[in-house]
Design a protein around this motif. Structure first.
Motif, short mmCIF file in Angstrom:
data_model
loop_
_atom_site.label_atom_id
_atom_site.label_comp_id
_atom_site.label_asym_id
_atom_site.label_seq_id
_atom_site.Cartn_x
_atom_site.Cartn_y
_atom_site.Cartn_z
N PRO A 71 7.46 -1.20 9.26
CA PRO A 71 8.12 -2.37 9.93
C PRO A 71 8.29 -3.45 9.37
O PRO A 71 8.64 -4.42 10.06
N TYR A 72 8.04 -3.65 8.01
CA TYR A 72 7.99 -5.00 7.32
C TYR A 72 8.07 -4.79 5.79
O TYR A 72 7.63 -3.43 5.49
N ARG A 73 8.36 -5.57 5.20
CA ARG A 73 8.28 -5.31 3.80
C ARG A 73 7.07 -5.75 3.21
O ARG A 73 6.42 -6.64 3.52
N PRO A 74 6.68 -4.92 2.15
CA PRO A 74 5.40 -5.36 1.43
C PRO A 74 5.19 -6.81 0.83
O PRO A 74 6.37 -7.39 0.22
N GLY A 75 4.32 -7.55 0.96
CA GLY A 75 4.50 -8.88 0.29
C GLY A 75 4.28 -8.87 -1.20
O GLY A 75 3.85 -8.07 -1.85
N PRO A 76 4.43 -10.08 -1.57
CA PRO A 76 4.43 -10.45 -3.08
C PRO A 76 3.03 -10.05 -3.88
O PRO A 76 2.99 -9.68 -4.78
N TRP A 77 1.88 -10.28 -2.94
CA TRP A 77 0.49 -10.06 -3.44
C TRP A 77 0.36 -8.67 -3.65
O TRP A 77 -0.18 -8.25 -4.59
N ARG A 78 0.73 -7.92 -2.66
CA ARG A 78 0.60 -6.15 -2.86
C ARG A 78 1.47 -5.74 -3.96
O ARG A 78 1.07 -4.96 -4.86
N LEU B 208 -5.05 8.22 -12.78
CA LEU B 208 -5.94 7.27 -11.62
C LEU B 208 -5.37 5.97 -11.58
O LEU B 208 -5.30 5.74 -10.26
N VAL B 209 -5.09 5.18 -12.50
CA VAL B 209 -4.71 3.99 -12.26
C VAL B 209 -3.19 3.98 -11.62
O VAL B 209 -2.86 3.16 -10.89
N ILE B 210 -2.43 5.01 -12.00
CA ILE B 210 -1.19 5.35 -11.35
C ILE B 210 -1.16 5.37 -9.86
O ILE B 210 -0.27 5.01 -9.19
N ALA B 211 -1.98 6.49 -9.71
CA ALA B 211 -2.11 6.87 -8.35
C ALA B 211 -2.75 5.90 -7.55
O ALA B 211 -2.38 5.57 -6.28
N TYR B 212 -3.50 4.97 -7.89
CA TYR B 212 -4.11 3.95 -7.12
C TYR B 212 -3.12 2.89 -6.72
O TYR B 212 -2.94 2.17 -5.92
N ALA B 213 -2.18 2.41 -7.92
CA ALA B 213 -1.05 1.44 -7.73
C ALA B 213 -0.19 2.15 -6.63
O ALA B 213 0.26 1.24 -5.75
N LEU B 214 0.12 3.19 -6.62
CA LEU B 214 1.33 4.00 -5.61
C LEU B 214 0.41 3.78 -4.26
O LEU B 214 1.19 3.68 -3.34
N ARG B 215 -0.60 4.15 -4.18
CA ARG B 215 -1.35 4.09 -2.91
C ARG B 215 -1.56 2.74 -2.42
O ARG B 215 -1.30 2.39 -1.26
N LEU B 216 -1.63 1.83 -3.48
CA LEU B 216 -1.69 0.53 -2.87
C LEU B 216 -0.23 -0.08 -2.19
O LEU B 216 -0.18 -0.84 -1.42
N LEU B 217 0.81 0.42 -2.84
CA LEU B 217 2.19 0.07 -2.38
C LEU B 217 2.48 0.88 -1.06
O LEU B 217 3.05 0.19 -0.26
N ARG B 218 1.62 1.97 -0.74
CA ARG B 218 1.91 2.81 0.58
C ARG B 218 0.91 2.26 1.42
O ARG B 218 1.46 2.52 2.87
N ALA B 219 -0.01 1.40 1.34
CA ALA B 219 -1.06 0.92 2.15
C ALA B 219 -0.15 -0.05 3.24
O ALA B 219 0.60 -0.67 2.84
N GLY B 220 -0.69 0.21 4.41
CA GLY B 220 0.01 -0.70 5.54
C GLY B 220 0.03 -0.02 6.81
O GLY B 220 -0.55 0.95 7.15
N VAL B 221 1.02 -0.45 7.73
CA VAL B 221 1.00 0.12 9.02
C VAL B 221 2.47 0.82 9.08
O VAL B 221 3.59 0.29 8.66
N TRP B 222 2.59 2.15 9.57
CA TRP B 222 3.60 2.76 9.69
C TRP B 222 3.81 3.16 11.27
O TRP B 222 2.85 3.45 11.80
N VAL B 223 5.10 3.24 11.59
CA VAL B 223 5.35 3.64 13.11
C VAL B 223 6.45 4.71 13.19
O VAL B 223 7.17 4.58 12.21
N SER B 224 6.34 5.36 14.16
CA SER B 224 7.34 6.42 14.49
C SER B 224 7.48 6.46 15.91
O SER B 224 6.37 5.88 16.81
N ARG C 72 0.46 4.41 12.53
CA ARG C 72 -0.46 5.17 11.54
C ARG C 72 -0.86 3.83 10.53
O ARG C 72 0.01 3.20 10.01
N GLN C 73 -2.12 3.90 10.43
CA GLN C 73 -2.66 2.61 9.52
C GLN C 73 -2.87 3.50 8.21
O GLN C 73 -4.07 4.20 8.20
N VAL C 74 -2.40 3.10 7.08
CA VAL C 74 -2.38 3.90 5.88
C VAL C 74 -3.62 2.58 4.80
O VAL C 74 -3.12 1.70 4.77
#
Length: 191
Positions: A37-44, A83-99, A104-106
């Motif tokens: 429910p929000y956009r990822p921030g510039p730091w992420r 591994l670095v690519i997988a970590y970067a993609l998981r970093l982008l997915r981290a956060g709060v998701w709702v339905s 869901r806290q990733v």
């Protein structure tokens, strides 16, 4: 000649805040779909971009090592880049998701899902919070989810994490949206 930009759905929030009618607190049509429910921030996003830049150098090194060195060394370098690519993609997915099913806290390594009927409260609180996930703490706001009869979830997000640092309006908007989702789905309205 103008071309439409390619949408990067994993980077955007499907918040619908700009196009939603003012009488609808939750402007989502597909409530079963998990959404942030929000956009990822510039730091992420910046951290993930730097990791992907590092991975591109590692992939170039893999090519050079494969041409000049041994296959085993090239495979080790390729595995490191993966591994670095997988970590970067998981970093982008981290956060709060709702339905409509729950919240869901990733995290980077774990995902916790809690059904709305198991949520006792969703609220913001003033408390010491970690600055960008480091051990350093500062006084700030945190969004807390209090489950019924279970151990509390870790802090969902704060105004000093990678998504909301120096963006207090975005934090307030995201907290309001999550509180509205919780209010609607913990006490569903029957027509």
């Amino acid at each position: 000649m103008s071309e439409d930009p390619v949408p990067l759905h994993f980077l955007t929030a499907d918040d619908g805040l700009d196009t939603a009618p003012s009488d609808t607190p939750l402007p989502y049509e597909e409530r079963e779909r998990w959404r942030r429910p929000y956009r990822p921030g510039p730091w992420r996003v910046g951290g993930a971009a730097l990791l992907l830049l590092l991975a591109s150098y590692m992939l170039m090194s893999t090519l050079i090592i494969a041409m000049a060195g041994t296959l085993v060394e090239a495979l080790v370098c390729l595995a490191g880049a993966a591994l670095v690519i997988a970590y970067a993609l998981r970093l982008l997915r981290a956060g709060v998701w709702v339905s409509s099913r729950g919240i869901r806290q990733v995290g980077l390594f774990t995902t916790t899902t809690l059904a709305w009927q198991d949520v006792a409260a969703v609220r913001t609180a003033q408390q010491p919070v970690k600055w960008l996930g480091t051990p350093r703490t500062v006084q700030g706001q945190a969004l807390l989810v209090e489950p019924r009869g279970r151990e509390a979830l870790r802090t969902v997000f704060t105004d000093h994490n990678a998504d909301f640092l120096a963006r207090p309006d975005a934090f307030d908007r995201a907290a309001d949206v999550l509180e509205a989702w919780a209010a609607e789905h913990r006490h569903p309205q029957h027509p």
